[in-house]
Scaffold this motif. Structure first.
Motif, PDB file in Angstrom:
ATOM      1  N   GLY A  43     -27.277  -4.018  47.462  1.00  0.00           N
ATOM      2  CA  GLY A  43     -26.163  -4.216  48.376  1.00  0.00           C
ATOM      3  C   GLY A  43     -24.849  -4.367  47.639  1.00  0.00           C
ATOM      4  N   PHE A  44     -24.846  -5.150  46.532  1.00  0.00           N
ATOM      5  CA  PHE A  44     -23.590  -5.397  45.819  1.00  0.00           C
ATOM      6  C   PHE A  44     -23.077  -4.154  45.104  1.00  0.00           C
ATOM      7  N   MET A  45     -23.920  -3.118  44.988  1.00  0.00           N
ATOM      8  CA  MET A  45     -23.467  -1.856  44.419  1.00  0.00           C
ATOM      9  C   MET A  45     -23.061  -0.858  45.500  1.00  0.00           C
ATOM     10  N   GLY A  46     -23.048  -1.322  46.732  1.00  0.00           N
ATOM     11  CA  GLY A  46     -22.529  -0.507  47.816  1.00  0.00           C
ATOM     12  C   GLY A  46     -23.518   0.388  48.508  1.00  0.00           C
ATOM     13  N   HIS A  47     -24.838   0.158  48.300  1.00  0.00           N
ATOM     14  CA  HIS A  47     -25.793   0.999  49.012  1.00  0.00           C
ATOM     15  C   HIS A  47     -25.648   0.768  50.514  1.00  0.00           C
ATOM     16  N   PRO A  48     -25.587   1.838  51.309  1.00  0.00           N
ATOM     17  CA  PRO A  48     -25.319   1.676  52.747  1.00  0.00           C
ATOM     18  C   PRO A  48     -26.485   1.098  53.539  1.00  0.00           C
ATOM     19  N   HIS A  49     -27.685   1.093  52.991  1.00  0.00           N
ATOM     20  CA  HIS A  49     -28.846   0.667  53.776  1.00  0.00           C
ATOM     21  C   HIS A  49     -29.696  -0.420  53.121  1.00  0.00           C
ATOM     22  N   ILE A  50     -29.903  -0.352  51.822  1.00  0.00           N
ATOM     23  CA  ILE A  50     -30.814  -1.296  51.171  1.00  0.00           C
ATOM     24  C   ILE A  50     -30.247  -2.707  51.235  1.00  0.00           C
ATOM     25  N   ASP A  56     -27.500  -9.897  45.661  1.00  0.00           N
ATOM     26  CA  ASP A  56     -26.060  -9.824  45.943  1.00  0.00           C
ATOM     27  C   ASP A  56     -25.400 -11.170  45.632  1.00  0.00           C
ATOM     28  N   GLN A  57     -26.032 -12.255  46.083  1.00  0.00           N
ATOM     29  CA  GLN A  57     -25.489 -13.582  45.818  1.00  0.00           C
ATOM     30  C   GLN A  57     -25.525 -13.893  44.329  1.00  0.00           C
ATOM     31  N   THR A  64     -21.209  -9.771  35.912  1.00  0.00           N
ATOM     32  CA  THR A  64     -21.968  -8.591  36.313  1.00  0.00           C
ATOM     33  C   THR A  64     -21.354  -7.342  35.713  1.00  0.00           C
ATOM     34  N   PHE A  65     -22.150  -6.636  34.933  1.00  0.00           N
ATOM     35  CA  PHE A  65     -21.733  -5.357  34.364  1.00  0.00           C
ATOM     36  C   PHE A  65     -22.331  -4.238  35.206  1.00  0.00           C
ATOM     37  N   THR A  66     -21.479  -3.411  35.795  1.00  0.00           N
ATOM     38  CA  THR A  66     -21.986  -2.273  36.561  1.00  0.00           C
ATOM     39  C   THR A  66     -22.209  -1.048  35.671  1.00  0.00           C
ATOM     40  N   ARG A  67     -21.648  -1.055  34.460  1.00  0.00           N
ATOM     41  CA  ARG A  67     -21.863   0.046  33.519  1.00  0.00           C
ATOM     42  C   ARG A  67     -22.874  -0.379  32.456  1.00  0.00           C
ATOM     43  N   GLY A  68     -24.019  -0.869  32.922  1.00  0.00           N
ATOM     44  CA  GLY A  68     -25.100  -1.227  32.024  1.00  0.00           C
ATOM     45  C   GLY A  68     -26.055  -0.059  31.837  1.00  0.00           C
ATOM     46  N   TYR A  69     -26.758  -0.042  30.700  1.00  0.00           N
ATOM     47  CA  TYR A  69     -27.686   1.050  30.389  1.00  0.00           C
ATOM     48  C   TYR A  69     -28.908   0.518  29.644  1.00  0.00           C
TER      49      TYR A  69
END
Length: 458
Positions: A43-50, A56-57, A64-69
């Motif tokens: 959810g916190f990454m913007g998925h419209p349904h999951i 998220d909390q 939070t790193f969104t560019r993790g690998y």
């Protein structure tokens, strides 16, 4: 260890209190490790349904790193990298299954895995872990931690990874290939974790929990109550099942996080969340689609990374800087004041100067089935680098003679649809050389000079 004794110990700790010196004890550590989940599938990454309300909390409360690998998009080498802080070509575990002995090459997988000769080969391959320093081993030796292994586990008995407690015996007859009884965690119960934490608290020991359930990993068989949330969100039942599995994983993480809150362990516990590798579900089957798991593309290698430690780590969403699973061990050891092994390639993600100063991360993709017991190059398909906005994929010509070098401007082309290598020859050349300097796989690569550049310099 019994549940009633553990709960009594926690009651005593809460209402009688710890001695003053114990309040300065090292923080507990909980690693939440999802299995086969796409980096956008939260959810916190913007998925419209999951729906992932608990993660998220956690993200809102974390750095939070969104560019993790992860360096490799296959579970066993990825897990070994998490455990050791080293790349697959360094720790030697580059695939899920070692090569069969001569004469057994044509046996079906199921029959091969039960063959006594092949089991001996598997045991020899597991021996790679005996040469490594691991999270739980370091934590115990330096600061007296107790540790619990649960979930996915490929490296034999849990004790070989340095854990003091665990669920996976590694006995082949019990399904010891990748977790045996440990695979019950999350899908059937969380009680072994609750019992372990109670035991650790009763012993006044800092603890480390490795929570690696086979979730949302196949088989995608979510409870109907969760699947019902997605049946009308997609025409593809298999995708709906996968989405429900993601929610199921989130639900179990919520139960574990709630347990920490219930027993007032939140403030002195570092919680880290990451995925072992990515996943894009096929529309018509319970399997991964191309450019997903096992691939070099972001659909296989990218993950979110979150770190929560109340009062010590400022919650913040970082969408710019690069992070890697190789960073988690040095990050944790720095946070708790432990001494890291020499030569770890990662950085401390809580050190803003180190994070700001990094411009490149690297990775490598290998065959699922190992081609050689000790030579990682024999199984190598691709090496890759991300430098700021650019991602270059360099095939191994010995195994992919027809494959082309690929260059993507990853920040504007996150789905990697436009190979711009031909239009950017200097960047392609420099990043190719950077990969070769990072891990040279031939004598020619080791002796070739660094390429000069007036404007673009990794």
């Amino acid at each position: 260890m019994t549940n009633c004794r553990g709960r009594l110990a926690i009651f005593i700790l809460l209402f009688v209190g710890l001695p003053p010196e114990a309040w300065s004890a090292p923080p507990n550590i909980v690693l939440l490790l999802s299995d086969d989940q796409g980096w956008t599938d939260f959810g916190f990454m913007g998925h419209p349904h999951i729906r992932t309300p608990h993660l998220d909390q956690l993200s809102r409360e974390s750095l939070t790193f969104t560019r993790g690998y992860v360096p490799d998009s296959l579970c066993r080498p990825s897990l070994m990298t998490l455990l050791t802080g080293r790349y697959p070509h360094q720790h030697g575990v580059v695939g899920n299954d070692p090569p069969p002995p001569a004469g057994l090459e044509k046996l079906p997988k199921g029959k091969l895995r039960n063959d006594p000769l092949y089991r001996k080969v598997c045991e020899r391959y597991i021996a790679h872990i005996d040469d490594e320093q691991t999270w739980p081993g370091i934590l115990q030796k330096q600061l007296g931690y107790v540790s619990l292994q649960t979930g996915k586990w490929w490296e034999g008995n849990y004790q070989r990874g340095g854990f003091t407690h665990g669920m996976s015996s590694g006995v082949p007859e019990k399904g010891g290939r990748h977790g045996d009884e440990g695979l019950d965690i999350g899908r059937k119960t969380l009680q072994p974790i609750f019992d372990f934490i109670a035991h650790a608290q009763g012993q006044q020991k800092p603890f480390f929990v490795w929570y690696a359930p086979m979730l949302p990993h196949s088989p995608h068989n979510p409870p109907e109550r969760l699947l019902a949330n997605y049946r009308d969100k997609t025409p593809h039942l298999e995708i709906a099942k996968y989405w429900a599995m993601c929610e199921w994983y989130d639900e179990t993480c919520g139960q574990l996080l709630d347990y920490l809150d219930q027993y007032q362990l939140r403030d002195n516990t570092i919680v880290i969340s990451i995925t072992d590798n990515g996943w894009i579900n096929a529309e018509d089957a319970d399997r991964f689609a191309p450019r997903s798991k096992r691939s070099t593309y972001d659909g296989g290698t990218r993950t979110t990374i979150t770190i929560r430690w109340p009062g010590h780590v400022e919650p913040r969403l970082d969408t710019t800087h690069l992070a890697s699973s190789i960073d988690l061990l040095p990050t944790v050891l720095a946070a708790i004041g432990a001494t890291p092994p020499n030569g770890l390639p990662g950085i401390n993600l809580l050190d803003s100067k180190a994070v700001d100063g990094r411009h490149a991360i690297y990775g490598e993709i290998f065959e699922h089935d190992v081609q050689h017991m000790t030579d990682p190059v024999a199984s190598l398909l691709d090496r890759w680098v991300i430098f700021d906005d650019w991602k270059l994929i360099l095939p191994n010509p010995a195994r992919e003679s027809e494959a082309k070098v690929e260059l993507f401007q990853i920040t504007t082309d996150p789905n990697e649809q436009h190979n711009v290598a031909a239009a950017n020859p200097e960047i392609t050349q420099i990043l190719t050389r950077q990969i070769q300097l990072w891990w040279p796989i031939s004598a020619e690569e080791r002796i070739a000079p660094q390429l000069p550049s007036s404007e673009f310099r990794p």
